[in-house]
Design an enzyme around this catalytic site. Structure first.
Site, PDB file in Angstrom:
ATOM      1  CG  ASP A 223      -0.196  -0.025   2.439  1.00 27.26           C
ATOM      2  OD1 ASP A 223       0.324  -1.223   2.814  1.00 27.26           O
ATOM      3  OD2 ASP A 223      -0.030   0.962   3.357  1.00 27.26           O
ATOM      4  CB  SER A 317      13.026  -1.513  12.264  1.00 25.85           C
ATOM      5  OG  SER A 317      12.607  -2.751  11.723  1.00 25.85           O
TER       6      SER A 317
HETATM    7  C1  LIG Z   1       6.556  -0.771  13.910  1.00 25.28           C
HETATM    8  C2  LIG Z   1       7.724  -1.392  13.175  1.00 25.28           C
HETATM    9  C3  LIG Z   1       8.060  -1.069  11.813  1.00 25.28           C
HETATM   10  C4  LIG Z   1       7.219  -0.198  10.733  1.00 25.28           C
HETATM   11  O1  LIG Z   1       7.267   1.127  11.318  1.00 25.28           O
HETATM   12  P1  LIG Z   1       6.383   2.255  10.977  1.00 25.28           P
HETATM   13  O2  LIG Z   1       6.734   3.400  11.601  1.00 25.28           O
HETATM   14  O3  LIG Z   1       4.908   1.970  11.344  1.00 25.28           O
HETATM   15  O4  LIG Z   1       6.512   2.606   9.503  1.00 25.28           O
HETATM   16  C5  LIG Z   1       9.043  -1.649  11.229  1.00 25.28           C
HETATM   17  N1  LIG Z   1       9.796  -2.480  11.974  1.00 25.28           N
HETATM   18  C6  LIG Z   1       9.593  -2.950  13.321  1.00 25.28           C
HETATM   19  C7  LIG Z   1      10.428  -3.877  13.920  1.00 25.28           C
HETATM   20  C8  LIG Z   1       8.533  -2.400  13.782  1.00 25.28           C
HETATM   21  O5  LIG Z   1       8.375  -2.633  15.201  1.00 25.28           O
END
Ligand SMILES: *Cc1c(COP(=O)(O)O)cnc(C)c1O
Length: 331
Positions: A223, A317
């Site tokens: 999306d 992340s």
């Molecule tokens: C929340 C999250 C994302 C995505 O982040 P957004 O700010 O919603 O785009 C990516 N990786 C991890 C590990 C997350 O917890």
């Protein structure tokens, strides 16, 4: 391949949040959030022909970058609101981050989580003392549940991405990365609702002018790519992907304009590529990265965007994956 937007088709950057808000957030979280390490790998550099810098937010407190935005947003609340408490809805990492950041700041917190969220994430949220309310993500609207709870109990709703203080907080990871390693030609960031990408783009734009910032999504839930390329927020059904942190179905009204103004493109990777990346991190770099956390790296390691000869930042992340699930993915 990718289709960059023409400069003249880009909207202006919204007035806020700004990079100054990212700087203010970095001061609020200093000494509380970890300044996570930047990792390098000769093997990954050899594979891609680039110089890669991995910002290891899998080693952040509560296991993901979400702690940054959550702590910043709670720290910004007026005293009255802090006494009443906060409510958050999340498939996992934002929930843990709010539960933990609220605990550190002595603020009551209610967390709304999907019934099928990874068991480890539910357990961790409860472990940080958050009150957990479960819902069915296929039939119930978590935002409506959040609004109802905030009306009934006077709680302040802190959304996982579509909030200025959350975006500013998430931007502190890219700020640290660029301050540590210097100019980047490219920065790859995973994309769910866009808080991390929007904040990262603000930081990169200010600190490394000319750096091309890419969002990376699961192929099953593109999306963000469709929204970025069309200029309208596109909504999709809940996508089926192992990237449970990127199962969002639309970008935020605050994150989208920033992404549209500053990002280069949004690209996608398959679940198989995420598994390969998870294995690479385990075998070669000795770190646990959850499937969603591998999105940005998978795009680079698979040459979705060619990076040869470039200095490339990659945000890992998060690292919250059940050990059993992790073992199954790698088997
Ligand atoms: C929340 C999250 C994302 C995505 O982040 P957004 O700010 O919603 O785009 C990516 N990786 C991890 C590990 C997350 O917890």
């Amino acid at each position: 391949m990718t289709t960059p937007l023409r400069q003249d088709s880009r909207p202006d950057l919204p007035p806020s949040p700004t990079y100054e808000d990212v700087v203010a957030a970095s001061q609020r979280i200093a000494g509380v959030a970890h300044r996570t390490p930047v990792l390098t790998s000769r093997t990954a550099d050899a594979l891609t022909g680039a110089t890669l810098f991995f910002k290891a937010e899998n080693l952040q407190r509560a296991g993901a970058f979400k702690f940054r935005g959550a702590y910043n947003a709670i720290a910004r609340l007026p005293e009255e609101a802090r006494k009443r408490g906060v409510v958050a809805f999340s498939s996992g990492n934002h929930a843990q981050a709010i539960a933990y950041a609220g605990q550190l700041q002595g603020v009551p917190r209610v967390i709304i989580m999907p019934q099928d969220a990874p068991a480890m994430k539910v357990a961790a949220t409860k472990g940080y003392g958050g009150e957990v309310v479960l819902y069915d993500r296929y039939t119930e609207d978590r935002e409506a549940i959040g609004r109802k709870l905030s009306a009934e109990r006077g709680l302040t709703l802190i959304p996982p991405y579509d909030h200025e203080d959350v975006i500013a907080g998430q931007g502190t990871a890219a700020k640290e990365l660029i301050e540590e390693v210097g100019h980047l030609d490219m920065l790859f960031v995973c994309l769910g609702g866009g808080g991390l990408l929007a904040g990262s783009a603000l930081a990169a734009h200010a600190l490394s002018p000319g750096c091309r910032v890419y969002g990376v999504e699961p192929e099953a839930g593109n999306d963000g790519q469709r929204s970025f390329r069309s200029g309208e927020i596109v909504r999709i059904p809940v996508p089926t992907t192992i990237a449970d942190g990127a199962q969002t179905t639309y970008l935020g009204s605050r994150t989208f304009p920033i992404i549209r103004a500053l990002a280069e493109d949004v690209v996608t990777v398959t679940d198989a590529m995420l598994v390969d990346a998870m294995r690479f991190f385990a075998e070669r770099m000795k770190i646990v990265v959850e499937p969603t956390g591998c999105l940005a790296a998978a795009a680079v390691l698979n040459g979705i965007v060619p990076c040869r000869g470039k200095r490339v930042g990659i945000v890992l992340s998060g690292g919250n994956v059940d050990p059993q699930a992790f073992a199954r993915f790698l088997a």
